[in-house]
Design an enzyme around this catalytic site. Structure first.
Site, PDB file in Angstrom:
ATOM      1  N   SER A 181       0.824  -1.207   0.000  1.00  0.00           N
ATOM      2  CA  SER A 181       0.000   0.000   0.000  1.00  0.00           C
ATOM      3  C   SER A 181       0.864   1.266   0.000  1.00  0.00           C
ATOM      4  O   SER A 181       1.675   1.426  -0.910  1.00  0.00           O
ATOM      5  CB  SER A 181      -0.934  -0.053   1.220  1.00  0.00           C
ATOM      6  OG  SER A 181      -1.939   0.901   1.117  1.00  0.00           O
ATOM      7  N   ALA A 182       0.763   2.135   1.004  1.00  0.00           N
ATOM      8  CA  ALA A 182       1.648   3.303   1.044  1.00  0.00           C
ATOM      9  C   ALA A 182       3.107   2.857   1.162  1.00  0.00           C
ATOM     10  O   ALA A 182       4.018   3.548   0.682  1.00  0.00           O
ATOM     11  CB  ALA A 182       1.277   4.215   2.203  1.00  0.00           C
TER      12      ALA A 182
END
Ligand SMILES: *[C@@H]1O[C@H](CO)[C@@H](O)[C@H](O)[C@H]1NC(C)=O
Ligand SMILES: *[C@@H]1O[C@H](CO)[C@@H](O)[C@H](O)[C@H]1NC(C)=O
Ligand SMILES: *[C@@H]1O[C@H](CO)[C@@H](O)[C@H](O)[C@H]1NC(C)=O
Length: 409
Positions: A199-200
């Protein structure tokens, strides 16, 4: 008589209260999950807790109590676990270039140098920690299965820090790890070091991997990058997966837009423009070719969607927050002669994930640039599934990831 009326009013009040509660609970619990998602009750339950937490945090923010991300950080801190060694893995905490990291070293004896994996946790640049139960469990498992030294790095989080702080923390920490004497100290083979994140964290992994290519001071080259449903661009918030994703579990379009805008600023002007997909001004519209889903997505993901160039916004936002057109935040904006030099790449995408198309477009762009990419798409996958505790799909995803790393790192 009066007593009876009072009692009836009391009953009525209780009934209404009960009705409202049932409606509220139903509103939270009822999230129409796609049929393909297995173990729906577990996902629904987790999603409900998350939704309640996020909604309370946003309510608290509107009431002026605390920044919403601070409240969620506070709620999530209960999931943190201490760095405890177990029978298979030694766990320790230290700092790399003043960035806190957790290191996982297999206990079994090794006659040769080991693989090294530098891991970056997710959480929308706002949340998460190497110490959280799910990331600690993942790193332990990775170290044990791969017989690898795993470095799980932390970094400054929103709202205390905004871009480029997150990127810079991770980059400083990675550069420290890649020094030959440090690798030697931990028994890591400099020819077998990889970067990974979800994700991030996948965003940061992709960004630092690109940055390393342009850093003449770093002699050790990465062997692989492994990106798990990474966020890769903030220019077009209406790619098909974002359009479809208002009801995807765990991560909705509006929450993702919030994470993106918070990465650059807490000023809500950017969030509003991003929600309308009106934040890129005319003078930067040439960048849109790098995130053009009309030309970069396989046919099946475009079905039912019509490409529309995002509406140009005013120049003020980009002048104030140039991060959102910076390749260090949006790795999809890199041009082909950078991409061309990237190491062997592994990418996981999930069907029911607003970030699906970011990953798909990166796969396409890397392949166009001649990079070797292994792409695993999970038809029943959703955002967060990879590190979801006690879910069969998490095991399936992790096992594929581990076997790719065993073969390629
Ligand atoms: C706001 O959040 C911070 C960080 O999570 C926490 O330390 C602080 O206690 C919170 N303040 C209030 C008033 O909730
Ligand atoms: C340690 O490794 C063994 C063999 O793979 C496994 O059965 C056991 O569950 C592991 N212990 C922990 C605490 O993970
Ligand atoms: C995106 O690609 C389509 C064709 O695939 C093209 O018509 C459109 O002009 C492109 N838009 C941008 C902004 O590059």
């Amino acid at each position: 008589m009066a007593a009876k009326v009072e009692r009836e009013e009391g009953n009525m009040g209780r009934t209404i209260f009960l009705l409202i509660s049932v409606v509220l609970v139903a509103y939270y619990v009822y999230i129409p999950l796609p049929d393909a998602i297995e173990e729906p009750w577990k996902v629904l339950l987790e999603n409900t807790f998350l939704k309640i937490g996020v909604d309370l945090a946003f309510l608290g923010e509107r009431l002026g109590i605390n920044h919403s991300m601070k409240t969620i950080q506070l709620l999530m801190r209960f999931q943190d676990v201490p760095p405890t060694s177990d029978e298979n893995v030694t766990v320790m905490e230290t700092t790399f270039n003043s960035v806190p990291v957790r290191i996982y070293i297999p206990k079994r004896k090794s006659t040769t140098l080991r693989r090294g994996l530098f891991y970056i946790h997710g959480g929308g640049w706002c949340l998460g920690s190497a110490a959280s139960f799910m990331y600690d469990t993942l790193s332990r498992r990775t170290a044990h299965k791969l017989d690898a030294v795993v470095v799980s790095t932390d970094y400054g989080l929103v709202p205390k820090y905004h871009f480029p702080r997150q990127f810079e923390d991770v980059y400083r920490s990675l550069r420290w790890f890649l020094q030959e004497d440090i690798l030697e100290k931990y028994g890591v083979d400099p020819r077998r070091v990889g970067v990974s994140g979800d994700s991030a964290g996948g965003n940061l992994a992709a960004a630092v991997t690109q940055q390393l290519l342009q850093d003449p001071d770093v002699k050790v080259k990465l062997k692989v990058q492994a990106l798990i449903y990474p966020a890769l661009q903030a220019l077009d918030t209406n790619v098909p997966s974002q359009q479809e994703g208002s009801h995807f579990p765990i991560l909705t379009r509006s929450l993702m837009v919030r994470f993106w805008s918070e990465y650059f600023t807490t000023d809500q002007g950017l969030e509003k423009a991003m929600l309308l997909n009106q934040h890129v001004p005319m003078e930067f519209s040439h960048l849109l070719q790098f995130v053009n889903w009309s030309s970069l997505l396989p046919e099946r993901y475009k079905k039912g969607h019509f490409y529309k160039n995002p509406t140009p916004g005013n120049s003020e936002l980009v002048q104030k927050y140039p991060g959102f057109i910076d390749v260090k935040a949006c790795p999809l904006l890199a041009n082909d002669n950078i991409l061309h030099h990237l190491p062997l790449t592994y990418i996981i995408t999930c069907q029911y994930d607003v970030l699906r198309d970011d990953g798909l477009m990166y796969v396409q762009r890397l392949q166009n640039a001649g990079v070797h990419v292994t792409h695993h798409h999970f038809e029943d996958g959703f955002h967060g599934a990879f590190s979801f505790p006690n879910l069969q799909i998490a095991n399936r995803m992790q096992n594929q990831y581990f076997s790719w790393l065993i073969k390629n790192l």
